[in-house]
Write a protein that holds these residues in place. Sequence first.
Motif, mmCIF file in Angstrom:
data_model
loop_
_atom_site.group_PDB
_atom_site.id
_atom_site.type_symbol
_atom_site.label_atom_id
_atom_site.label_comp_id
_atom_site.label_asym_id
_atom_site.label_seq_id
_atom_site.Cartn_x
_atom_site.Cartn_y
_atom_site.Cartn_z
ATOM 1 N N LEU A 64 0.828 -1.210 0.000
ATOM 2 C CA LEU A 64 0.000 0.000 0.000
ATOM 3 C C LEU A 64 0.859 1.255 0.000
ATOM 4 O O LEU A 64 0.352 2.358 -0.178
ATOM 5 C CB LEU A 64 -0.919 0.012 1.218
ATOM 6 N N PHE A 65 2.155 1.104 0.210
ATOM 7 C CA PHE A 65 3.038 2.252 0.362
ATOM 8 C C PHE A 65 3.965 2.464 -0.824
ATOM 9 O O PHE A 65 4.120 3.556 -1.323
ATOM 10 C CB PHE A 65 3.857 2.127 1.652
ATOM 11 N N PHE A 66 4.626 1.405 -1.273
ATOM 12 C CA PHE A 66 5.564 1.523 -2.385
ATOM 13 C C PHE A 66 5.869 0.131 -2.920
ATOM 14 O O PHE A 66 5.621 -0.866 -2.259
ATOM 15 C CB PHE A 66 6.856 2.214 -1.966
ATOM 16 N N PRO A 110 12.865 -0.013 -9.354
ATOM 17 C CA PRO A 110 14.283 0.341 -9.269
ATOM 18 C C PRO A 110 14.527 1.698 -8.605
ATOM 19 O O PRO A 110 15.482 1.857 -7.846
ATOM 20 C CB PRO A 110 14.741 0.360 -10.728
ATOM 21 N N GLU A 111 13.679 2.674 -8.853
ATOM 22 C CA GLU A 111 13.865 3.991 -8.236
ATOM 23 C C GLU A 111 13.687 3.921 -6.723
ATOM 24 O O GLU A 111 14.427 4.567 -5.978
ATOM 25 C CB GLU A 111 12.898 5.006 -8.841
ATOM 26 N N THR A 112 12.739 3.139 -6.263
ATOM 27 C CA THR A 112 12.521 2.981 -4.830
ATOM 28 C C THR A 112 13.715 2.290 -4.187
ATOM 29 O O THR A 112 14.190 2.697 -3.124
ATOM 30 C CB THR A 112 11.236 2.175 -4.558
ATOM 31 N N VAL A 113 14.214 1.252 -4.828
ATOM 32 C CA VAL A 113 15.374 0.527 -4.305
ATOM 33 C C VAL A 113 16.584 1.458 -4.239
ATOM 34 O O VAL A 113 17.305 1.485 -3.231
ATOM 35 C CB VAL A 113 15.688 -0.714 -5.159
ATOM 36 N N GLU A 114 16.803 2.241 -5.265
ATOM 37 C CA GLU A 114 17.919 3.192 -5.257
ATOM 38 C C GLU A 114 17.760 4.213 -4.124
ATOM 39 O O GLU A 114 18.726 4.556 -3.451
ATOM 40 C CB GLU A 114 18.018 3.901 -6.615
ATOM 41 N N TRP A 115 16.534 4.685 -3.901
ATOM 42 C CA TRP A 115 16.302 5.653 -2.832
ATOM 43 C C TRP A 115 16.638 5.031 -1.473
ATOM 44 O O TRP A 115 17.313 5.632 -0.658
ATOM 45 C CB TRP A 115 14.853 6.126 -2.845
ATOM 46 N N PHE A 116 16.171 3.775 -1.248
ATOM 47 C CA PHE A 116 16.491 3.106 0.017
ATOM 48 C C PHE A 116 18.002 2.955 0.202
ATOM 49 O O PHE A 116 18.528 3.169 1.286
ATOM 50 C CB PHE A 116 15.824 1.722 0.095
#
Length: 62
Positions: A45-47, A52-58
């Motif tokens: 429900l969040f991300f 790939p962009e989310t993984v890079e941000w983390f």
Amino acid sequence: MQKDVVIIPKCTHKERMQENFDIFDFALTDAEMTQIEGLDTGKSLFFSHHDPETVEWFMSIL
């Protein structure tokens, strides 16, 4: 518990810990279990953990 899923509640207060053990005095009906299963869409429900962009941000905040 009815689906053999391990539950690990987070708690620091003794009274609440005792309340967490009081799960064996009831059981959900098959209809209730089906309703709960229907809530799982298989997506966050969040991300998206696969984006790939989310993984890079983390990785950038580590």
